[in-house]
Design an enzyme around this catalytic site. Sequence first.
Site, mmCIF file in Angstrom:
data_model
loop_
_atom_site.group_PDB
_atom_site.id
_atom_site.type_symbol
_atom_site.label_atom_id
_atom_site.label_comp_id
_atom_site.label_asym_id
_atom_site.label_seq_id
_atom_site.Cartn_x
_atom_site.Cartn_y
_atom_site.Cartn_z
ATOM 1 N N ASP A 39 0.825 -1.198 0.000
ATOM 2 C CA ASP A 39 0.000 0.000 0.000
ATOM 3 C C ASP A 39 0.862 1.252 0.000
ATOM 4 O O ASP A 39 2.032 1.233 0.411
ATOM 5 C CB ASP A 39 -0.869 0.011 1.258
ATOM 6 N N LYS A 61 -0.165 5.394 -4.542
ATOM 7 C CA LYS A 61 0.317 6.655 -5.107
ATOM 8 C C LYS A 61 1.831 6.746 -5.088
ATOM 9 O O LYS A 61 2.437 7.384 -5.927
ATOM 10 C CB LYS A 61 -0.291 7.824 -4.341
ATOM 11 N N MET A 179 -10.272 10.047 6.511
ATOM 12 C CA MET A 179 -10.325 10.715 5.204
ATOM 13 C C MET A 179 -11.334 11.864 5.199
ATOM 14 O O MET A 179 -12.061 12.068 4.230
ATOM 15 C CB MET A 179 -10.665 9.701 4.100
#
Length: 261
Positions: A39, A61, A179
């Site tokens: 991750d 990312k 988030m």
Amino acid sequence: MKHTFQPHVTLVGAGPGDPELLTLKAVKAIASATVLLVDDLVGDAITAHASHKARIIHVGKRGGCKSTPQAFIEKLMAQEALAGETVVRLKGGDPFIFGRGGEEVEHLQAQGIAVTVINGITSGLAGVSSLGIPLTHRQHAHGVVFITGHAKQGAADSVDWVALGKTAQQAKLTLVIYMGVSGAAHLQQALLQSMRPHTPVAVIHQISLPEQRHVVCELQQLHDTILREALTSPSVIVVGDVFKGLLAMQQSEIGRVVAAS
């Protein structure tokens, strides 16, 4: 006697970031992997537990892509497992708390691939604990809700924050919002419709890492505080009376500083 090959994948929770918060079971799984799908929030200090022969594939990312599609990750896991590799999917926090672990288990099992899940410490728990604050308390909080603040406003499955705030207020629940920083203005506005303006809130950034920092404020100050302190993701927002003591201590300290000046 001929043994039937059983492809297998292990989903491992890497915890909030501090490698010392890994479970022993997680460390053993990482060390045994021949292929690690990692991750974006899992640091090098955690992948250091992998064998030097293991192939490490970054699927977030930090892997050089804007965002690795979930379908690609699931296809890659299945492909490597069916090829006989010992596959470990290394996920930040816990695989089953906003880690899309449920989707991955369903996809793998549908292809006849066995799955083992090893839990990790989720950031909402680790962050609050690092401040010496409990998520539940006999006097202040009778339960806790883990919820995402990432859902799009107005979507069919978006959270009814007004109703949730009312329930949290009445039932004495701590809200742990993942988030949610980018949507803090909306969260504040909605929660204020059903919660007290002076409800304590903590925002904890880079949980368990050396860069960790936090702020404690009142709900009515949430958005302005996030802007003033330049808090960004990854951060967790925690709303509830478990922070009453910490907020009162902070306000008292500010009062003393103002009086002294």
